[in-house]
Design a protein around this motif. Structure first.
Motif, PDB file in Angstrom:
ATOM      1  N   LEU A 181      47.253 -29.297 -71.336  1.00  0.00           N
ATOM      2  CA  LEU A 181      48.028 -28.666 -72.086  1.00  0.00           C
ATOM      3  C   LEU A 181      47.908 -28.634 -73.441  1.00  0.00           C
ATOM      4  O   LEU A 181      48.644 -27.475 -74.235  1.00  0.00           O
ATOM      5  CB  LEU A 181      49.796 -28.548 -71.444  1.00  0.00           C
ATOM      6  CG  LEU A 181      49.632 -27.695 -69.746  1.00  0.00           C
ATOM      7  CD1 LEU A 181      51.143 -28.541 -69.881  1.00  0.00           C
ATOM      8  CD2 LEU A 181      50.285 -26.649 -70.438  1.00  0.00           C
ATOM      9  N   ARG A 182      48.359 -29.678 -74.117  1.00  0.00           N
ATOM     10  CA  ARG A 182      47.591 -30.062 -75.830  1.00  0.00           C
ATOM     11  C   ARG A 182      46.857 -29.601 -76.218  1.00  0.00           C
ATOM     12  O   ARG A 182      47.324 -28.226 -77.149  1.00  0.00           O
ATOM     13  CB  ARG A 182      47.647 -31.387 -75.768  1.00  0.00           C
ATOM     14  CG  ARG A 182      48.684 -31.879 -75.695  1.00  0.00           C
ATOM     15  CD  ARG A 182      48.419 -33.864 -76.303  1.00  0.00           C
ATOM     16  NE  ARG A 182      47.790 -34.652 -75.233  1.00  0.00           N
ATOM     17  CZ  ARG A 182      48.634 -34.992 -74.516  1.00  0.00           C
ATOM     18  NH1 ARG A 182      49.930 -35.595 -74.662  1.00  0.00           N
ATOM     19  NH2 ARG A 182      47.792 -35.806 -73.430  1.00  0.00           N
ATOM     20  N   GLU A 183      45.962 -28.469 -75.720  1.00  0.00           N
ATOM     21  CA  GLU A 183      44.777 -28.215 -75.822  1.00  0.00           C
ATOM     22  C   GLU A 183      44.978 -26.632 -75.814  1.00  0.00           C
ATOM     23  O   GLU A 183      44.668 -25.810 -76.639  1.00  0.00           O
ATOM     24  CB  GLU A 183      43.167 -28.260 -74.883  1.00  0.00           C
ATOM     25  CG  GLU A 183      42.456 -28.367 -75.498  1.00  0.00           C
ATOM     26  CD  GLU A 183      41.503 -28.133 -77.066  1.00  0.00           C
ATOM     27  OE1 GLU A 183      40.535 -28.273 -77.945  1.00  0.00           O
ATOM     28  OE2 GLU A 183      42.453 -29.917 -76.803  1.00  0.00           O
ATOM     29  N   VAL A 184      46.149 -26.487 -75.214  1.00  0.00           N
ATOM     30  CA  VAL A 184      46.618 -24.831 -74.972  1.00  0.00           C
ATOM     31  C   VAL A 184      47.008 -24.740 -75.786  1.00  0.00           C
ATOM     32  O   VAL A 184      47.667 -23.637 -76.964  1.00  0.00           O
ATOM     33  CB  VAL A 184      46.967 -24.376 -73.729  1.00  0.00           C
ATOM     34  CG1 VAL A 184      47.684 -23.603 -72.966  1.00  0.00           C
ATOM     35  CG2 VAL A 184      46.127 -24.733 -72.301  1.00  0.00           C
ATOM     36  N   GLU A 185      48.122 -25.336 -76.495  1.00  0.00           N
ATOM     37  CA  GLU A 185      48.868 -24.972 -78.110  1.00  0.00           C
ATOM     38  C   GLU A 185      48.328 -24.763 -79.122  1.00  0.00           C
ATOM     39  O   GLU A 185      48.810 -24.093 -79.720  1.00  0.00           O
ATOM     40  CB  GLU A 185      49.990 -26.353 -77.919  1.00  0.00           C
ATOM     41  CG  GLU A 185      50.736 -26.484 -76.690  1.00  0.00           C
ATOM     42  CD  GLU A 185      51.404 -28.191 -77.581  1.00  0.00           C
ATOM     43  OE1 GLU A 185      52.701 -28.477 -76.907  1.00  0.00           O
ATOM     44  OE2 GLU A 185      51.266 -29.440 -77.607  1.00  0.00           O
ATOM     45  N   GLN A 186      46.922 -25.306 -78.914  1.00  0.00           N
ATOM     46  CA  GLN A 186      45.966 -25.100 -80.238  1.00  0.00           C
ATOM     47  C   GLN A 186      45.674 -24.005 -79.763  1.00  0.00           C
ATOM     48  O   GLN A 186      45.312 -22.993 -81.499  1.00  0.00           O
ATOM     49  CB  GLN A 186      45.039 -25.912 -80.651  1.00  0.00           C
ATOM     50  CG  GLN A 186      45.575 -27.909 -79.740  1.00  0.00           C
ATOM     51  CD  GLN A 186      46.636 -27.902 -80.948  1.00  0.00           C
ATOM     52  OE1 GLN A 186      46.139 -27.484 -82.519  1.00  0.00           O
ATOM     53  NE2 GLN A 186      47.187 -28.678 -80.644  1.00  0.00           N
ATOM     54  N   VAL A 187      45.646 -23.029 -79.058  1.00  0.00           N
ATOM     55  CA  VAL A 187      45.080 -21.996 -78.458  1.00  0.00           C
ATOM     56  C   VAL A 187      45.841 -20.235 -78.256  1.00  0.00           C
ATOM     57  O   VAL A 187      45.438 -19.320 -77.856  1.00  0.00           O
ATOM     58  CB  VAL A 187      43.426 -21.227 -77.700  1.00  0.00           C
ATOM     59  CG1 VAL A 187      42.529 -22.852 -78.610  1.00  0.00           C
ATOM     60  CG2 VAL A 187      43.610 -22.575 -76.034  1.00  0.00           C
ATOM     61  N   GLY A 234      39.264 -25.945 -76.307  1.00  0.00           N
ATOM     62  CA  GLY A 234      39.304 -24.869 -76.974  1.00  0.00           C
ATOM     63  C   GLY A 234      39.836 -23.153 -76.065  1.00  0.00           C
ATOM     64  O   GLY A 234      40.140 -23.586 -75.111  1.00  0.00           O
ATOM     65  N   GLU A 235      38.706 -22.643 -76.254  1.00  0.00           N
ATOM     66  CA  GLU A 235      38.832 -21.343 -75.358  1.00  0.00           C
ATOM     67  C   GLU A 235      38.637 -21.529 -74.079  1.00  0.00           C
ATOM     68  O   GLU A 235      39.539 -20.322 -73.116  1.00  0.00           O
ATOM     69  CB  GLU A 235      38.272 -19.970 -76.206  1.00  0.00           C
ATOM     70  CG  GLU A 235      38.606 -18.734 -75.639  1.00  0.00           C
ATOM     71  CD  GLU A 235      40.131 -18.073 -75.779  1.00  0.00           C
ATOM     72  OE1 GLU A 235      40.724 -17.450 -75.101  1.00  0.00           O
ATOM     73  OE2 GLU A 235      40.387 -18.622 -76.928  1.00  0.00           O
ATOM     74  N   ALA A 236      38.107 -22.285 -73.781  1.00  0.00           N
ATOM     75  CA  ALA A 236      38.102 -22.173 -72.314  1.00  0.00           C
ATOM     76  C   ALA A 236      39.190 -23.462 -71.451  1.00  0.00           C
ATOM     77  O   ALA A 236      40.530 -22.806 -70.474  1.00  0.00           O
ATOM     78  CB  ALA A 236      36.918 -23.280 -71.788  1.00  0.00           C
ATOM     79  N   ALA A 237      40.532 -24.104 -72.151  1.00  0.00           N
ATOM     80  CA  ALA A 237      41.509 -24.190 -71.931  1.00  0.00           C
ATOM     81  C   ALA A 237      42.513 -22.890 -71.696  1.00  0.00           C
ATOM     82  O   ALA A 237      43.029 -23.010 -70.874  1.00  0.00           O
ATOM     83  CB  ALA A 237      41.902 -25.240 -72.928  1.00  0.00           C
ATOM     84  N   GLY A 238      42.602 -22.350 -72.781  1.00  0.00           N
ATOM     85  CA  GLY A 238      43.139 -21.122 -72.645  1.00  0.00           C
ATOM     86  C   GLY A 238      42.938 -20.080 -71.721  1.00  0.00           C
ATOM     87  O   GLY A 238      43.464 -19.786 -71.289  1.00  0.00           O
ATOM     88  N   ARG A 239      41.477 -19.489 -71.591  1.00  0.00           N
ATOM     89  CA  ARG A 239      41.186 -19.176 -70.592  1.00  0.00           C
ATOM     90  C   ARG A 239      41.737 -19.349 -69.102  1.00  0.00           C
ATOM     91  O   ARG A 239      42.666 -18.939 -67.915  1.00  0.00           O
ATOM     92  CB  ARG A 239      39.596 -19.148 -70.266  1.00  0.00           C
ATOM     93  CG  ARG A 239      39.341 -17.400 -71.402  1.00  0.00           C
ATOM     94  CD  ARG A 239      37.791 -17.477 -70.950  1.00  0.00           C
ATOM     95  NE  ARG A 239      37.072 -18.875 -70.841  1.00  0.00           N
ATOM     96  CZ  ARG A 239      36.411 -19.414 -71.786  1.00  0.00           C
ATOM     97  NH1 ARG A 239      36.089 -18.753 -72.811  1.00  0.00           N
ATOM     98  NH2 ARG A 239      35.358 -20.018 -71.337  1.00  0.00           N
ATOM     99  N   LEU A 240      41.616 -21.082 -68.514  1.00  0.00           N
ATOM    100  CA  LEU A 240      42.585 -21.551 -67.308  1.00  0.00           C
ATOM    101  C   LEU A 240      44.359 -21.405 -67.678  1.00  0.00           C
ATOM    102  O   LEU A 240      44.940 -20.635 -66.921  1.00  0.00           O
ATOM    103  CB  LEU A 240      41.861 -22.797 -67.931  1.00  0.00           C
ATOM    104  CG  LEU A 240      43.263 -23.685 -66.596  1.00  0.00           C
ATOM    105  CD1 LEU A 240      42.725 -23.304 -64.908  1.00  0.00           C
ATOM    106  CD2 LEU A 240      42.189 -25.206 -66.210  1.00  0.00           C
ATOM    107  N   TRP A 241      44.569 -21.657 -68.877  1.00  0.00           N
ATOM    108  CA  TRP A 241      45.404 -21.054 -69.165  1.00  0.00           C
ATOM    109  C   TRP A 241      46.222 -19.278 -68.230  1.00  0.00           C
ATOM    110  O   TRP A 241      47.627 -19.240 -67.693  1.00  0.00           O
ATOM    111  CB  TRP A 241      46.287 -21.080 -70.596  1.00  0.00           C
ATOM    112  CG  TRP A 241      48.215 -21.005 -70.899  1.00  0.00           C
ATOM    113  CD1 TRP A 241      48.288 -19.445 -71.265  1.00  0.00           C
ATOM    114  CD2 TRP A 241      49.262 -21.611 -70.508  1.00  0.00           C
ATOM    115  NE1 TRP A 241      49.835 -19.389 -71.003  1.00  0.00           N
ATOM    116  CE2 TRP A 241      50.205 -20.426 -70.585  1.00  0.00           C
ATOM    117  CE3 TRP A 241      49.173 -22.584 -69.384  1.00  0.00           C
ATOM    118  CZ2 TRP A 241      51.675 -20.518 -70.437  1.00  0.00           C
ATOM    119  CZ3 TRP A 241      51.258 -22.733 -69.438  1.00  0.00           C
ATOM    120  CH2 TRP A 241      51.732 -21.865 -69.731  1.00  0.00           C
ATOM    121  N   ASP A 242      45.369 -18.714 -68.877  1.00  0.00           N
ATOM    122  CA  ASP A 242      46.024 -17.434 -68.820  1.00  0.00           C
ATOM    123  C   ASP A 242      45.642 -16.914 -67.457  1.00  0.00           C
ATOM    124  O   ASP A 242      46.514 -16.351 -66.669  1.00  0.00           O
ATOM    125  CB  ASP A 242      44.415 -16.473 -69.464  1.00  0.00           C
ATOM    126  CG  ASP A 242      44.849 -16.590 -71.278  1.00  0.00           C
ATOM    127  OD1 ASP A 242      45.453 -16.970 -71.810  1.00  0.00           O
ATOM    128  OD2 ASP A 242      43.827 -15.969 -71.963  1.00  0.00           O
TER     129      ASP A 242
END
Length: 211
Positions: free
Chosen positions: A29-35, A178-186
């Protein structure tokens, strides 16, 4: 951390410092906050509370007893210094527990308080039941909406028509970056926004990987 603005999505996560899977999810989630326009809010749950009255392997029993102190101190820090202090302290404790193998005792707690810039007298809360009512209330707020057959991590995210949806997970090893964290969030948000979605699961074949 400042309050989220209306364009930001809030992700609430319930954590116990001694849970490796919650630590990996928190790092995600901390990584998601960045992207993504996301703000993660940290809350306290307790594996010791979760497992009260359950049959657990003998090797876990000592940790159930030792685990009370860290979550009590986390709750005391949140009550006296606010949610950002809880986030700092949780991060400091989890780093020492999972990366430094510092154990769950008072020495770890004192060092983590120092890391987080918090007064060391908060460590005394670990030996007191004064904050147990607040601890149990925080635990219940996180765990009851997701059900009784789960563990940690638990997250609450916006779902159908903005209604908060509680999930056990995501459980992963290691945490994506990075973007991999964002895709999981999506994907999590897509699942939460699907009316009637409950579960997607497979057997875990890796131990926790910290990076």
């Amino acid at each position: 951390m400042d309050q989220p603005n209306p364009a930001e999505t809030v992700a609430d996560i319930w954590v116990d410092p001694r849970c490796p899977w919650a630590w990996i999810a928190a790092n995600w989630l901390r990584e998601v906050e960045q992207v993504r326009p996301v703000v993660a809010r940290f809350h306290v749950m307790s594996l010791s509370v979760l497992n009260e009255g359950r049959e657990v392997p003998e090797r876990y029993r000592a940790a159930m007893v030792e685990g009370w102190a860290s979550v009590r101190v986390c709750i005391a820090a949140e009550e006296q210094h606010g949610p950002e202090a809880l986030r700092r302290l949780y991060t400091a404790m989890a780093n020492r527990i999972h990366h430094d193998k510092a154990g769950l005792g008072r020495d770890m707690i004192l060092a983590a308080l120092d890391d987080a810039g918090l007064p060391v007298h908060l460590a005394d809360a670990g030996d007191s039941t004064d904050h147990d009512k607040a601890l149990r209330a925080s635990h219940a707020a996180g765990m009851e909406p997701v059900g009784v057959e789960v563990g940690t991590p638990v997250i609450h995210v916006p779902g159908v028509e903005g209604e908060s949806i509680a999930f056990f997970g995501p459980v992963m090893s290691p945490s994506p970056r990075g973007e991999a964290a964002g895709r999981l969030w999506d994907a999590v948000i897509a699942a939460a926004g699907t009316d009637g979605f409950f579960e997607l699961k497979r057997s875990r074949t890796r131990d926790p990987i910290f990076d």
